[in-house]
Design an enzyme around this catalytic site. Structure first.
Site, short mmCIF file in Angstrom:
data_model
loop_
_atom_site.label_atom_id
_atom_site.label_comp_id
_atom_site.label_asym_id
_atom_site.label_seq_id
_atom_site.Cartn_x
_atom_site.Cartn_y
_atom_site.Cartn_z
N ASN A 1 48.65 -5.73 12.07
CA ASN A 1 48.20 -7.03 12.56
C ASN A 1 46.98 -7.51 11.77
OD1 ASN A 1 47.46 -9.24 14.14
ND2 ASN A 1 46.41 -7.96 15.62
N GLY B 1 38.99 2.00 19.05
CA GLY B 1 38.44 0.87 19.77
C GLY B 1 37.26 0.20 19.13
N GLU B 2 37.05 0.40 17.84
CA GLU B 2 35.90 -0.20 17.16
C GLU B 2 36.31 -1.08 15.98
OE1 GLU B 2 31.89 2.23 17.87
OE2 GLU B 2 33.13 3.08 16.27
N GLU C 1 50.81 -2.32 21.15
CA GLU C 1 51.42 -3.03 22.26
C GLU C 1 50.52 -3.01 23.50
OE1 GLU C 1 54.65 -1.79 19.48
OE2 GLU C 1 52.93 -0.80 20.39
N PRO D 1 42.08 4.77 9.25
CA PRO D 1 43.51 5.07 9.40
C PRO D 1 44.08 4.48 10.67
CG PRO D 1 42.24 7.04 8.81
CD PRO D 1 41.25 5.98 9.18
N ARG D 2 45.36 4.14 10.62
CA ARG D 2 46.05 3.58 11.77
C ARG D 2 46.15 4.58 12.91
NH1 ARG D 2 47.35 -0.43 15.17
NH2 ARG D 2 49.44 -0.22 16.04
N ILE E 1 45.58 -10.56 12.47
CA ILE E 1 44.97 -11.62 13.27
C ILE E 1 43.54 -11.27 13.66
CG2 ILE E 1 45.13 -12.87 15.46
CD1 ILE E 1 48.22 -12.51 15.22
N GLU E 2 43.31 -10.01 14.05
CA GLU E 2 41.96 -9.61 14.45
C GLU E 2 40.99 -9.73 13.29
OE1 GLU E 2 39.61 -6.03 16.83
OE2 GLU E 2 41.65 -5.68 16.09
#
Length: 445
Positions: free
Chosen positions: A360, A335-336, A65, A287-288, A362-363
């Site tokens: 997601n 962040g990568e 988010e 991993p998430r 989309i990325e």
């Protein structure tokens, strides 16, 4: 009856505060971020109290988010440079990402604190201290006392990029005495899809627009993407990535990897596939949740496989003997994702192989990385369905089939190129939610 239900809820939230403190202490043992500024959750702040209502409050509960909020806030800050932001979160990863976001936006006077615990006292202290003039809730976060207090203070509260799965709707309808007044008290809901809008309306929410998904407007980090693509081109073997993997899913992935290797009687487990003639490949797991990096590394070892962690790479993995001899690469950095998608030929979609709703995709599409997803994509159902229909993603029933599908793609150059092009076209066609959202917010700002 609604008043009785709300009163009971408020009493339970007040009585539950000691339990929250114990929960934070336990989580803080693995994630120290949860031990930071704990008193903020109960309405006690080190920041000076606001003397006038000027802050725009944005609540982004967790990492995903907060990244979505960044898309909107960068555009909003460009339109209104003097705008002051109050950013709140519920998780340590969200707070860390939010800290980086505010640093990047570079506006003095912005504030970041924890989301207040939804007890009447904590919520009242939050509003009295900061006096926000507008609240923007990202995607899903609806708390009865937060909404009630905002309404009592005549502060507009808008749900932005709203999504509501059929599962979440069913849960909310099971608590209708609490959920319907909360959703009905919102000032507006900007839904991602018509399906989301219909579910919000069933709860009495004031749907004011269907604007699409803000995530389509995210621009992948160009430097990271180029770096990952350069590394991939230097490799002699394709990379299959398990993106944003969740607990329980990695074990199934690794079982399939080992089975593939055993079928080939291969010693370096990852470097063969079932028929012995296809290209060898590297497996990459990202991993998430960062608190699980060590756990996943240990799991790889339990399967008898060698792991190389991104954090140990000085430069390209191609230049590292440890990385090239490893069976599995572990993306243990934050962040990568653009780098990882650039490095990968195909990505398996985490959260979709267990009933978790999927992450997601989309990325991945925007980075030109085709997706193979499992049956559980209810968190992003329309995006997943569109991606599948347009050839940007493939859906399978279970993990073994997913690995086979990924292997099929990396060994079929025309099909892979077609999937890459379809993904990028899919991402480009669905842009525009940010502009529509900003236009709708104009009246509040």
């Amino acid at each position: 009856m609604n008043g009785v239900a709300h009163g009971l809820y408020s009493a339970l939230m007040t009585l539950g505060q000691p339990l929250l403190r114990r929960k934070l202490a336990r989580r803080g043992q693995k994630e120290p971020g949860y031990l930071e500024a704990v008193e903020e959750r109960f309405g006690r702040y080190s920041q000076p109290a606001e003397t006038r209502a000027e802050l725009v409050w944005v609540h982004a509960v967790s990492l995903g988010e907060t990244r979505t909020a960044a898309i909107l806030l960068k555009a909003l800050r460009a339109q209104q440079p003097a705008l002051r932001l109050l950013l709140t979160h519920g998780t340590a990863t969200g707070r860390e990402e939010g800290r980086a976001l505010l640093k990047a936006l570079g506006q003095p006077g912005d504030i970041q604190v924890w989301q207040p615990w939804d007890s009447p006292a904590a919520v009242a202290l939050f509003f009295s201290h900061f006096k926000p003039r507008l609240g923007l809730l990202m995607e899903t976060e609806i708390w009865p006392n937060l909404v009630t207090e905002a309404q009592a203070r005549a502060m507009p509260l808008v749900l932005v990029n709203g999504r509501l799965s059929a599962k979440s709707l069913k849960q909310a309808e099971g608590m209708a005495l609490l959920s319907r007044p909360a959703y009905g008290a919102l000032s507006a809901v900007y839904a991602q899809t018509e399906a989301d809008a219909g579910r919000f309306r069933r709860l009495g929410a004031p749907v004011a627009g269907v604007f699409g998904n803000l995530k389509f407007d995210a621009t992948p980090n160009a430097a990271q993407l180029a770096q990952g693509q350069a590394w991939r081109q230097a490799l002699t073997q394709p990379v299959i990535m398990f993106a944003s993997s969740r607990e329980g899913e990695e074990d199934e992935f690794l079982k399939k990897i080992v089975a593939v290797a055993q079928a080939n009687r291969a010693v370096p487990a990852i470097n063969s596939v079932a028929n012995g003639t296809a290209k060898p490949f590297k497996a990459l797991i990202v991993p998430r949740h960062p608190q699980r990096f060590d756990e996943v590394a240990a799991l790889v070892a339990q399967h008898g496989l060698r792991v190389s962690r991104r954090s140990s790479w000085v430069g390209s993995p191609v230049e590292s003997d440890e990385a090239m001899s490893a069976d599995v690469w572990l993306g243990d950095s934050l962040g990568e994702m653009a780098l990882y998608y650039g490095l990968s030929d195909v990505a398996l979609l985490g959260g979709s192989f267990a009933p978790l709703g999927g992450q997601n995709l989309i990325e991945a599409a925007a980075c030109g990385c085709p997706v193979v997803m499992g049956p559980h994509t209810f968190n992003f159902s329309e995006a997943a369905e569109l991606a599948e229909a347009e050839g940007a993603a493939r859906r399978v029933a279970e993990m073994p089939e997913a690995v086979n599908a990924a292997l099929g793609l990396v060994n079929d150059s025309p099909a892979l190129a077609q999937a890459v092009a379809a993904g990028m076209a899919f991402a480009e066609r669905n842009r525009g939610a940010t502009a529509r959202t900003l236009d709708a917010l104009r009246g509040y700002l």
